[in-house]
Write a protein that holds these residues in place. Structure first.
Motif, PDB file in Angstrom:
ATOM      1  N   VAL A   1       0.830  -1.202   0.000  1.00 35.59           N
ATOM      2  CA  VAL A   1       0.000   0.000   0.000  1.00 35.59           C
ATOM      3  C   VAL A   1       0.862   1.248   0.000  1.00 35.59           C
ATOM      4  O   VAL A   1       0.572   2.220  -0.707  1.00 35.59           O
ATOM      5  N   LEU A   2       1.954   1.243   0.766  1.00 33.80           N
ATOM      6  CA  LEU A   2       2.849   2.393   0.787  1.00 33.80           C
ATOM      7  C   LEU A   2       3.418   2.663  -0.593  1.00 33.80           C
ATOM      8  O   LEU A   2       3.483   3.811  -1.045  1.00 33.80           O
ATOM      9  N   GLY A   3       3.816   1.615  -1.292  1.00 31.00           N
ATOM     10  CA  GLY A   3       4.344   1.789  -2.639  1.00 31.00           C
ATOM     11  C   GLY A   3       3.322   2.389  -3.579  1.00 31.00           C
ATOM     12  O   GLY A   3       3.643   3.267  -4.396  1.00 31.00           O
ATOM     13  N   LEU A   4       2.086   1.939  -3.488  1.00 27.86           N
ATOM     14  CA  LEU A   4       1.029   2.485  -4.334  1.00 27.86           C
ATOM     15  C   LEU A   4       0.742   3.933  -3.969  1.00 27.86           C
ATOM     16  O   LEU A   4       0.471   4.764  -4.838  1.00 27.86           O
ATOM     17  N   GLU A   5       0.791   4.241  -2.681  1.00 25.88           N
ATOM     18  CA  GLU A   5       0.536   5.615  -2.259  1.00 25.88           C
ATOM     19  C   GLU A   5       1.644   6.556  -2.737  1.00 25.88           C
ATOM     20  O   GLU A   5       1.390   7.725  -3.025  1.00 25.88           O
ATOM     21  N   ILE A   6       2.867   6.062  -2.801  1.00 30.05           N
ATOM     22  CA  ILE A   6       3.966   6.879  -3.298  1.00 30.05           C
ATOM     23  C   ILE A   6       3.753   7.237  -4.767  1.00 30.05           C
ATOM     24  O   ILE A   6       4.163   8.285  -5.238  1.00 30.05           O
ATOM     25  N   GLY A   7       3.075   6.338  -5.494  1.00 32.20           N
ATOM     26  CA  GLY A   7       2.781   6.672  -6.885  1.00 32.20           C
ATOM     27  C   GLY A   7       2.957   5.553  -7.879  1.00 32.20           C
ATOM     28  O   GLY A   7       2.869   5.775  -9.085  1.00 32.20           O
ATOM     29  N   ALA A   8       3.214   4.327  -7.410  1.00 34.65           N
ATOM     30  CA  ALA A   8       3.322   3.208  -8.342  1.00 34.65           C
ATOM     31  C   ALA A   8       1.958   2.916  -8.956  1.00 34.65           C
ATOM     32  O   ALA A   8       0.922   3.051  -8.304  1.00 34.65           O
TER      33      ALA A   8
END
Length: 237
Positions: free
Chosen positions: A90-97
């Motif tokens: 989820v953190l990776g997706l929130e960063i913009g992935a």
């Protein structure tokens, strides 16, 4: 496609090189976070897709993803991660992935996801090239306007900028049918163009990031319908 694969495992790179060659794609590798950032920053418009491993030497993949997004808010980015915890994904997706693939992964599955993401990105670019004036909006509600050809978005007469391709497509899907409730499964199929087999955290992470950008210009118009999904509604504001 022109691909930048950021991966410290040379065996994985050699394996993927065979699949890239089979598809007649151009590609380059970076084997640590520092080299990756230098290579990307030198020519950010060169790359069609970034494949990013999160477990990198010299600089953590999460930080590399954040730095890439600061340089280019829109370059398609797929994370490759052995971290299978929900918080990391989820953190990776929130960063913009735009997507993530958990190791060990099937090269065929990764190639399919790359093609799906690339296809949607190219369709968006073609739409931008079509003739349209800034006053032509495909989607208009009481407080919202979107031109899908020029990819301009206005909310409460304020421009909404720096939307990633997936955030734009997600907003377009919701706003095209105001007040209609979309389940997470429906959004996965409509926006991501392939099955995620129940991995609905992807939708939640992108909704969170999209809401943060919308809140910069006005009241929140993406509503949560508890136990069902999400809807776009600006009539209450």
């Amino acid at each position: 496609m022109n691909i930048l694969m950021i991966e410290d495992n040379h065996s994985v790179c050699e394996m993927m090189a065979m699949f890239f060659k089979k598809n007649n794609w151009d590609y380059e590798f970076a084997y640590d976070g520092v080299a990756a950032e230098e290579k990307f920053a030198a020519a950010p418009d060169k790359w069609d897709i970034i494949l990013l491993d999160l477990n990198l030497p010299k600089k953590d993949g999460m930080q590399v993803a954040a730095d890439i997004r600061r340089i280019s808010p829109t370059v398609p980015l797929i994370m490759l991660t052995a971290r299978d915890t929900e918080s990391d994904q989820v953190l990776g997706l929130e960063i913009g992935a735009d997507d993530y693939v958990t190791k060990p992964f099937s090269p065929i599955t990764l190639i399919a996801r790359m093609k799906a993401l690339y296809r949607r990105t190219q369709l968006a670019k073609l739409s931008q090239q079509q003739t349209a004036t800034t006053s032509d909006f495909d989607i208009e509600t009481e407080h919202f306007k979107m031109n899908t050809k020029t990819r301009e978005v206005y909310l409460f007469d304020q421009p909404v900028s720096d939307l990633t391709p997936k955030e734009f497509d997600l907003l377009k899907t919701l706003a095209s049918k105001p007040r209609q409730v979309f389940t997470r499964s429906q959004l996965l199929q409509l926006v991501w163009d392939y099955e995620y087999y129940g991995d609905e955290r992807t939708v939640d992470a992108h909704i969170k990031k999209l809401r943060q950008k919308l809140e910069k210009v006005g009241p929140q118009v993406i509503k949560t319908v508890w136990g069902v999904g999400y809807k776009f509604d600006d009539e209450e504001e």
